[in-house]
Write an enzyme that holds these catalytic residues in place. Structure first.
Site, short mmCIF file in Angstrom:
data_model
loop_
_atom_site.label_atom_id
_atom_site.label_comp_id
_atom_site.label_asym_id
_atom_site.label_seq_id
_atom_site.Cartn_x
_atom_site.Cartn_y
_atom_site.Cartn_z
N LYS A 63 0.83 -1.20 0.00
CA LYS A 63 0.00 0.00 0.00
C LYS A 63 0.87 1.26 0.00
O LYS A 63 0.62 2.21 -0.75
CB LYS A 63 -0.91 -0.02 1.22
CG LYS A 63 -1.68 1.28 1.47
CD LYS A 63 -2.65 1.58 0.36
CE LYS A 63 -3.47 2.82 0.71
NZ LYS A 63 -4.44 3.15 -0.34
N CYS A 69 -3.74 9.83 1.38
CA CYS A 69 -2.81 8.75 1.07
C CYS A 69 -1.47 9.25 0.55
O CYS A 69 -0.44 9.11 1.21
CB CYS A 69 -3.44 7.80 0.05
SG CYS A 69 -4.77 6.78 0.70
#
Length: 433
Positions: free
Chosen positions: A227, A281
C-alpha cells in the site's frame, strides 16, 4: 450505480461464516466498506466516535460525499442490514478503518488504530477475525495483535499461538479512487496479508463476500508495504512533474506544451503538475516508508520535499501577480483575489491534506484585501477560511469581481467558463493557459 445491482453482482460463496461484521471508522473508506457487506446481506455494525455521523447513517443518510454512496446507505439501512453506533458490539469479523496521520517530524501516529483495537477487545470471542484496513507503517498489524493481547489475556493471538490462535488477524489495505469508490470497492483486486497463512485464508473468505476482483495472499508486512509503495510511486512521479514546472518557469518554457510533446515518445508518460499533493494517502504514506528506512529512502524523501514545497512556490507566483498589479497603479488592499478550488483533487468535496486549501489559508492570512473562494462541491467555508474577508462564491461571480484569479483545482465547472482578458491569472493546472 444501483445498489441492488451491486449486491447482485457480488460473488456467491459457499461459506457463510461471517454473518455479522463490525466496521470501526465510518469515513471515506469505512462507510462504503460497511455498506458493501450490508448490500451482501450481512448484518453490519458501523462504529464511529462522531455522534453526528452515527445519527445521520441511522436515518439512512450520509455525512460524506461519494457518488452512489447515499443510495447504497439508504438501501442498506432501510433493509435492516446496516446500523451505526458509538461503541463496538460482538461480531464475527472486525474491520478497522480509522485515520493514520503523521505527527511532528513526520512520525506515524497510530493512536486511532490503538484506540480502535482496545475498543473492540472486550467484545472479541474465539473464532473472530480482525482486519486492519487503515494505511499503516510496516509492522502495524503485529502491533495490533499485541495491543489486543494486552487487553484479553484469556485469548491467544497469532503472535502467541502461530497457526492456532483464538482470534485471526490480517491486513488488507483499501485501494480505491475517491469519486469511484462504490465501483472499485467491488471490482479491484485486494492484497490480503495475514499474520499467518490461516489468518490470510480467513480474511480471503471475508472479502470474498463482495469482492469480484482477486484476493491475492501475502503476509502482513508485504501487504503493508505494498500500500505504501503504490502511493510513494505516484508521489515520486508527481514530484518529477512539479519540479519540471518550476524549472520551466525559470527557463520561460510552457510546461504544459513541453509535457504534451515529451509524452509523444512511446516510453514517456509524464504526469501533470499542480499546486502540490493532497489527500489522505499520497501526501502521507511515503513518510511511513521514510520513517521505517530513513537512510535508504532518499528518493522518496526528496519527492515528498518537492511536493511539500510546491504550495510555497505557488504563493510566490501569486505575490508576483500582486506586485505587477501594484506597478499598474493598484493598491494591494484594493485587489480582490479569487482562488478556484479547495479540494485535493478535481470534482470531489474532500479537503484532507489539500494543498489548495493550504494555499488559500496562507493567502487569506497575508492578503490585506478581499478574497473570494470558489469550491462548487461545498456549501460552507471550512473553519480555517471562515472569516469576514473571505467569501464563498460561484465561479461567475468570482470571475466578475476578481482582479487576480488563482486556479488550484481543475474542476469541470471551471473549464466551462473562460476568464476575461483583464484578469491576471495564476494557473497551476494548465486549464486556462
Amino acid at each position: 450505480m444501483n445498489p441492488e445491482a451491486i449486491a447482485a453482482k457480488a460473488p456467491v460463496r459457499a461459506q457463510a461464516r461471517f454473518e455479522t461484521v463490525c466496521v470501526v471508522g465510518l469515513g471515506y473508506i469505512g462507510l462504503p466498506t460497511a455498506t458493501a457487506f450490508a448490500l451482501s446481506r450481512r448484518q453490519v455494525i458501523g462504529v464511529d466516535i462522531n455522534r453526528n455521523a452515527v445519527d445521520t447513517i441511522n436515518r439512512g443518510g450520509v455525512h460524506i460525499v461519494e457518488p452512489s454512496l447515499d443510495v447504497a446507505v439508504r438501501t442498506a439501512v432501510g433493509g435492516g442490514y446496516l446500523r451505526a453506533t458509538t461503541v463496538p458490539e460482538p461480531a464475527d469479523a472486525f474491520l478497522i478503518a480509522v485515520p493514520t496521520p503523521f505527527g511532528e517530524g513526520h512520525k506515524p501516529d497510530l493512536r486511532h488504530v490503538e484506540a480502535a483495537a482496545r475498543a473492540i477487545a472486550p467484545v472479541l470471542k474465539r473464532g473472530d477475525l480482525v482486519v486492519l484496513e487503515s494505511t499503516s507503517p510496516v509492522g502495524s498489524t503485529e502491533r495490533l495483535s499485541r495491543w489486543l493481547a494486552e487487553e484479553r489475556g484469556d485469548l491467544r493471538f497469532p503472535h502467541q499461538a502461530g497457526e492456532a490462535p483464538d482470534v485471526n488477524i490480517a491486513y488488507c489495505p483499501e485501494r480505491v479512487l475517491p469519486g469511484h469508490v462504490m465501483r472499485e470497492l467491488f471490482e479491484n483486486d485486494r492484497i490480503i496479508g495475514g499474520l499467518t497463512p490461516a489468518c490470510s485464508e480467513r480474511a480471503c473468505e471475508l472479502y470474498g463476500i463482495f469482492v469480484k476482483g482477486d484476493c491475492i495472499v501475502s503476509n502482513a508486512r508485504v501487504a503493508e508495504m505494498c500500500k505504501l509503495t503504490e502511493n510513494a510511486f505516484r508521489d515520486v512521479n508527481i514530484a518529477f512533474a512539479n519540479e519540471l514546472s518550476m524549472i520551466c518557469e525559470t527557463l520561460q518554457i510552457d510546461v504544459w506544451e513541453l509535457i504534451a510533446l515529451a509524452n509523444r515518445h512511446p516510453r514517456v508518460n509524464i504526469l501533470q503538475p499542480g499546486p502540490g499533493v493532497g489527500g489522505h494517502c499520497i501526501a502521507v504514506d511515503p513518510w511511513f516508508i521514510v520513517d521505517g528506512a530513513p537512510e535508504q529512502a532518499r528518493l522518496i524523501r526528496t519527492a515528498r520535499e518537492v511536493n511539500d514545497s510546491k504550495p510555497g512556490w505557488v504563493l510566490e507566483r501569486i505575490e508576483e501577480a500582486v506586485q505587477q498589479a501594484e506597478r499598474d497603479g493598484r493598491r494591494r488592499e484594493q485587489l480582490t483575489i479569487a482562488v478556484f478550488g479547495l479540494s485535493f483533487k478535481p470534482d470531489i468535496d474532500d479537503l484532507r491534506e489539500s494543498p489548495a486549501l493550504h494555499i488559500a489559508c496562507e493567502l487569506a492570512a497575508r492578503h490585506p484585501g478581499p478574497m473570494l473562494a470558489v469550491e462548487p462541491h461545498i456549501s460552507n467555508l471550512p473553519g480555517q477560511l471562515d472569516r469576514a474577508e473571505v467569501s464563498l462564491v460561484d465561479p461567475a461571480t468570482a470571475l466578475d469581481r476578481a482582479d487576480i484569479a488563482v486556479l488550484l483545482v481543475d474542476h469541470r465547472a471551471f473549464a466551462e467558463q473562460a476568464p476575461p482578458a483583464r484578469l491576471k491569472i495564476v494557473d497551476t493546472r494548465g486549464l486556462w493557459t
